[in-house]
Design a protein around this motif. Structure first.
Motif, PDB file in Angstrom:
ATOM      1  N   PRO B  25       0.806  -1.230   0.000  1.00  0.00           N
ATOM      2  CA  PRO B  25       0.000   0.000   0.000  1.00  0.00           C
ATOM      3  C   PRO B  25       0.837   1.276   0.000  1.00  0.00           C
ATOM      4  CG  PRO B  25      -0.104  -1.060   2.150  1.00  0.00           C
ATOM      5  CD  PRO B  25       0.630  -2.004   1.247  1.00  0.00           C
ATOM      6  N   GLU B  44      -6.876  10.149  -3.688  1.00  0.00           N
ATOM      7  CA  GLU B  44      -8.226   9.624  -3.526  1.00  0.00           C
ATOM      8  C   GLU B  44      -8.207   8.444  -2.556  1.00  0.00           C
ATOM      9  OE1 GLU B  44     -10.523  10.484  -7.423  1.00  0.00           O
ATOM     10  OE2 GLU B  44      -8.623   9.572  -7.951  1.00  0.00           O
ATOM     11  N   ALA B  47      -5.366   5.570  -1.730  1.00  0.00           N
ATOM     12  CA  ALA B  47      -4.071   5.976  -2.270  1.00  0.00           C
ATOM     13  C   ALA B  47      -2.915   5.593  -1.345  1.00  0.00           C
ATOM     14  CB  ALA B  47      -4.045   7.482  -2.520  1.00  0.00           C
ATOM     15  N   SER B  50      -3.376   7.186   4.730  1.00  0.00           N
ATOM     16  CA  SER B  50      -3.444   6.850   6.160  1.00  0.00           C
ATOM     17  C   SER B  50      -2.361   5.860   6.547  1.00  0.00           C
ATOM     18  CB  SER B  50      -4.813   6.258   6.503  1.00  0.00           C
ATOM     19  OG  SER B  50      -5.808   7.223   6.322  1.00  0.00           O
TER      20      SER B  50
HETATM   21  N1  LIG Z   1      -5.049  -4.336   6.911  1.00  0.00           N
HETATM   22  C1  LIG Z   1      -5.137  -4.228   5.582  1.00  0.00           C
HETATM   23  N2  LIG Z   1      -5.199  -5.314   4.787  1.00  0.00           N
HETATM   24  C2  LIG Z   1      -5.274  -5.219   3.460  1.00  0.00           C
HETATM   25  N3  LIG Z   1      -5.313  -4.043   2.792  1.00  0.00           N
HETATM   26  C3  LIG Z   1      -5.279  -2.919   3.518  1.00  0.00           C
HETATM   27  C4  LIG Z   1      -5.209  -2.935   4.935  1.00  0.00           C
HETATM   28  N4  LIG Z   1      -5.212  -1.660   5.368  1.00  0.00           N
HETATM   29  C5  LIG Z   1      -5.296  -0.885   4.261  1.00  0.00           C
HETATM   30  N5  LIG Z   1      -5.329  -1.632   3.142  1.00  0.00           N
HETATM   31  C6  LIG Z   1      -5.362  -1.141   1.760  1.00  0.00           C
HETATM   32  O1  LIG Z   1      -4.304  -0.245   1.586  1.00  0.00           O
HETATM   33  C7  LIG Z   1      -4.657   0.787   0.681  1.00  0.00           C
HETATM   34  C8  LIG Z   1      -4.357   2.138   1.256  1.00  0.00           C
HETATM   35  O2  LIG Z   1      -5.171   2.375   2.377  1.00  0.00           O
HETATM   36  P1  LIG Z   1      -5.208   3.784   3.140  1.00  0.00           P
HETATM   37  O3  LIG Z   1      -3.847   4.191   3.535  1.00  0.00           O
HETATM   38  O4  LIG Z   1      -6.217   3.650   4.224  1.00  0.00           O
HETATM   39  O5  LIG Z   1      -5.742   4.756   2.003  1.00  0.00           O
HETATM   40  P2  LIG Z   1      -6.223   6.273   2.106  1.00  0.00           P
HETATM   41  O6  LIG Z   1      -6.019   6.745   3.521  1.00  0.00           O
HETATM   42  O7  LIG Z   1      -5.379   7.005   1.120  1.00  0.00           O
HETATM   43  O8  LIG Z   1      -7.668   6.267   1.707  1.00  0.00           O
HETATM   44  C9  LIG Z   1      -6.123   0.570   0.350  1.00  0.00           C
HETATM   45  O9  LIG Z   1      -6.204  -0.077  -0.885  1.00  0.00           O
HETATM   46  C10 LIG Z   1      -6.601  -0.315   1.467  1.00  0.00           C
HETATM   47  O10 LIG Z   1      -7.665  -1.120   1.034  1.00  0.00           O
END
Ligand SMILES: Nc1ncnc2c1ncn2[C@@H]1O[C@H](COP(=O)(O)OP(=O)(O)O)[C@@H](O)[C@H]1O
Ligand SMILES: Nc1ncnc2c1ncn2[C@@H]1O[C@H](COP(=O)(O)OP(=O)(O)O)[C@@H](O)[C@H]1O
Ligand SMILES: [Mg+2]
Ligand SMILES: [Mg+2]
Lengths: 327, 328
Positions: B25, B44, B47, B50
């Motif tokens: 990620p 978006e 991305a 977080s």
């Molecule tokens: N524990 C997890 N297991 C699998 N995928 C995850 C997990 N946490 C986040 N993701 C994936 O990682 C990507 C980035 O997440 P995130 O950082 O929350 O995005 P944003 O804050 O930019 O919306 C997303 O595709 C999300 O689905």
């Protein structure tokens, strides 16, 4: 000449928000009510978009539900093409209902996950139109293509689609009964901006091609500015200003409208330090007396605490504010 | 890295092993934040914004982990620290503000106690001094009648006031850096403006650096000095905020700006928002080469096979073959 399709007069909705009867008796409390929508008036001209904007709890969704018949008004009238929906025969209501559809904010929650897209889009056809067999299939394929999906997508389930595509399915379903009027409640608030742009452009194209009339509800002023012909601003259930889009954005009259426009973040507002308005939206169960906005209003007069401003019309603008032309 | 650099994130990679494969990620993300500088991270949903924030403060949920790269705070590498050491970094040196204020507040403890306990944990001060500091912190974030609110509990505050309390809590340990993840996304627009102005003013006054995560280009424009645009876990573009927003070089950034309603594209009957076709890919189905290429209006053959390196172009830096071609 004014050709209004929708006319809303003194529309109000009160909710009973009392504690359960026993608790109330034990603690000696009175019944409590909440006026979610308070004597709202507006008309929407055929083929145009009327946007209702306001912060959370201002009554937007309650108005939407009353217009599509999901909620009964406490008082007031809703006319659709001359038919008084609040006081019409069952037959008139039934034939008017198919001319009105709704698009919801949450494309996830509003589509039945166990139905194929074809059946979701076909439901209003079965309910409202006398079409079946090959013609029904052809119509569903046509609707899917109209919203930028393919006829093959009809065989899939909602979870196989992204958020933006699900909203397209919601739009296809809303179009299925050949409606004239579509109530859109925050249709892009759950979408990313690039996908929001796709959906907003699609909605504008459909309006142009099909002559649709929209009530477009949102809390996002930038979206209002892109979509609306006429804008109404709600605060705690009251319509405090309404005006043609350009007029509203160029010269907002009500101090609340001014505050909203000023507070909205702008992509060209580099380093802007704005005087943010004071306070937050008060408790709707016991709203401020007089003008509901007075405790937060930088221009308030003494009278604003007591007097409920009467709506003043100038041209196509209507404002409810003691600063504007009241004796 | 200059002497003014507060935070340096270098080639940060986060991976999550799953049954269906290893997800990445966050992929080779690099940026810096200077003292007192507000850096936006925009993109978006999905991305990787977080997760980048969580990786920096060592709060990744298992099994996600930093697989390579580093996070350096004032010259000290913090990406390898153990949980105990990281706990001391959080609060004392890095404060956090999240979208939902209730995730940062203890519902069973008064606001005054939460603030003073945090102050005592991070600063060597007495209970009395901490109580004084808690009161001042509430005054600084604009809580009306602050003295009488010290003994109130989180549920007694409105959403906007709660987020102010969280900002007070994030700042009370006198951190050098605040990481704010969508701090105003749940708030109404008038309250959002108040909270952003507050955050900006306090951090400027105290020379605190800020990493502001948001999906809102308007918030980026009004609040940040520099911006990092993320797409599918990678940096797409990075640079001075005004330059990135007014003369974006990466087709994705340009698309995002054009998709956001603004005075240039929303007035008039012929106005039309720019559309980016498709949507952000899932991590299990990332395109080869540049992850944006299937949606890109300027796609070239090389984009389908090779990931572009970050390359300066004009006033900004982009990961795009338009820049690698131009500099070749
Ligand atoms: N524990 C997890 N297991 C699998 N995928 C995850 C997990 N946490 C986040 N993701 C994936 O990682 C990507 C980035 O997440 P995130 O950082 O929350 O995005 P944003 O804050 O930019 O919306 C997303 O595709 C999300 O689905
Ligand atoms: N079914 C209900 N029962 C009690 N109160 C309600 C109900 N529906 C809405 N409300 C209240 O009415 C007000 C207006 O709500 P709503 O129309 O949903 O606002 P908006 O869509 O503008 O956010 C709010 O204070 C809300 O809490
Ligand atoms: Mg609503
Ligand atoms: Mg996030």
């Amino acid at each position: 000449m004014n050709d209004s399709l929708i006319s809303v007069q003194s529309l109000s909705r009160v909710f009973d928000v009392s504690k359960p009867w026993l608790n109330r008796v034990l603690s000696g409390q009175k019944r409590q009510t909440l006026k979610a929508v308070d004597s709202v008036d507006f008309t929407i001209e055929r083929g145009t978009t009327y946007a209702l904007v306001g912060e959370s709890g201002s009554g937007k969704s309650t108005i939407a539900k009353m217009l599509v018949g999901l909620l009964k008004p406490t008082s007031g009238r809703v006319h659709i093409d001359g038919v008084d929906l609040t006081n019409a025969s069952a037959a008139d209501i039934a034939s008017t209902r198919k001319r009105i559809q709704m698009i919801f904010q949450d494309p996830y929650a509003s589509l039945n996950p166990r139905w194929r897209v074809r059946d979701i889009v076909g439901e209003p056809i079965d309910a409202f139109l006398n079409v079946s067999g090959a013609e029904r299939t052809r119509k569903i394929d046509e609707l899917l293509e109209k919203v930028g999906l393919s006829s093959k997508d009809g065989a899939k389930f909602p979870h196989e689609f992204s958020g933006g595509q699900r909203q397209r399915i919601g739009i296809a379903r809303a179009l299925a009964s050949d409606p004239e009027f579509i109530v859109c409640d925050e249709p892009t608030s759950a979408l990313d901006v690039s996908v929001q742009a796709q959906v907003l452009n699609l909605m504008r194209d459909l309006q142009r091609d099909l002559g649709l009339t929209y009530l477009f509800i949102t809390h996002d002023l930038a979206v209002v500015r892109y979509m609306a012909d006429h804008v109404g601003v709600l605060y705690l259930g009251r319509l405090i200003e309404s005006a043609p889009r350009q007029e509203l954005f160029d010269s907002p009259a009500h101090p609340y409208t001014q505050m909203l426009i000023n507070a909205a973040p702008r992509v060209d507002g580099f380093g802007r330090m704005h005087e943010a308005a004071d306070g937050e939206i008060p408790d709707p169960i016991s709203p401020p007396s007089g003008c509901h906005f007075h405790p937060r209003c930088p221009q308030r007069l003494d009278a604003c605490r007591i007097e409920v401003p009467v709506v003043q019309h100038t041209g196509r603008r209507a404002v409810s504010c003691l600063l504007h032309g009241q004796s | 890295m200059t002497e003014h650099t507060l935070l340096e994130v270098k080639d940060l990679k986060v991976q999550i092993p799953t049954r269906r494969g290893v997800l990445t990620p966050v992929n080779e993300v690099s940026f810096t934040i200077g003292r007192g500088e507000i850096v936006g991270v925009v993109g978006e949903s999905g991305a990787g914004k977080s997760i980048t924030g969580s990786a920096i403060i060592g709060l990744l949920d298992r099994p996600a982990r930093i697989s390579s790269g580093s996070v350096t705070l004032q010259g000290e590498v913090i990406s390898g620290l153990n949980e105990e050491q990281l706990r001391r970094v959080r609060g004392k040196r890095i404060g956090t503000v999240f979208q939902d204020p209730l995730t940062s507040l203890d519902p069973l403890m008064s606001i005054g106690d939460q603030l003073s306990e945090t102050a005592m944990a991070h600063l060597a001060i007495s209970r009395e001094a901490a109580r004084e500091k808690a009161l001042q912190a509430l005054i600084d974030v604009g809580i009306p009648a602050a003295e009488s609110r010290l003994d109130a509990y989180p549920h007694e505050f409105s959403g906007g006031m709660r987020q102010r309390v969280v900002i007070a809590l994030a700042l009370i340990g006198e951190p050098d850096l605040i990481i704010a993840d969508e701090p105003t996304t749940a708030l109404d627009v008038s309250v959002q403006a108040q909270v952003l102005m507050l955050l900006k003013r306090l951090c400027r006054e105290r020379n605190t650096g800020v990493m502001l995560i948001t999906h809102d280009m308007g918030v980026i424009a009004e609040t940040t000095d520099r911006v990092v645009v993320l797409y599918a876990g990678r940096v797409a573009e990075i640079g001075n905020t005004e330059q990135v927003l007014t003369s974006a070089k990466h087709p994705y950034t340009r698309g995002l700006v054009g998709a956001t309603p603004n005075p240039a594209n929303m007035d008039g009957d012929n106005a039309r928002l720019n559309q980016i076709p498709g949507s952000m890919p899932g991590l299990l189905a990332l395109p080869t080469g540049c992850p944006f290429h299937p949606r890109c209006s300027e796609v070239m053959p090389v984009c389908k096979t090779e990931q572009p390196a970050l390359t300066p172009l004009g006033d900004t830096t982009i990961a795009c073959h338009l820049a690698t071609e131009a500099s070749a």
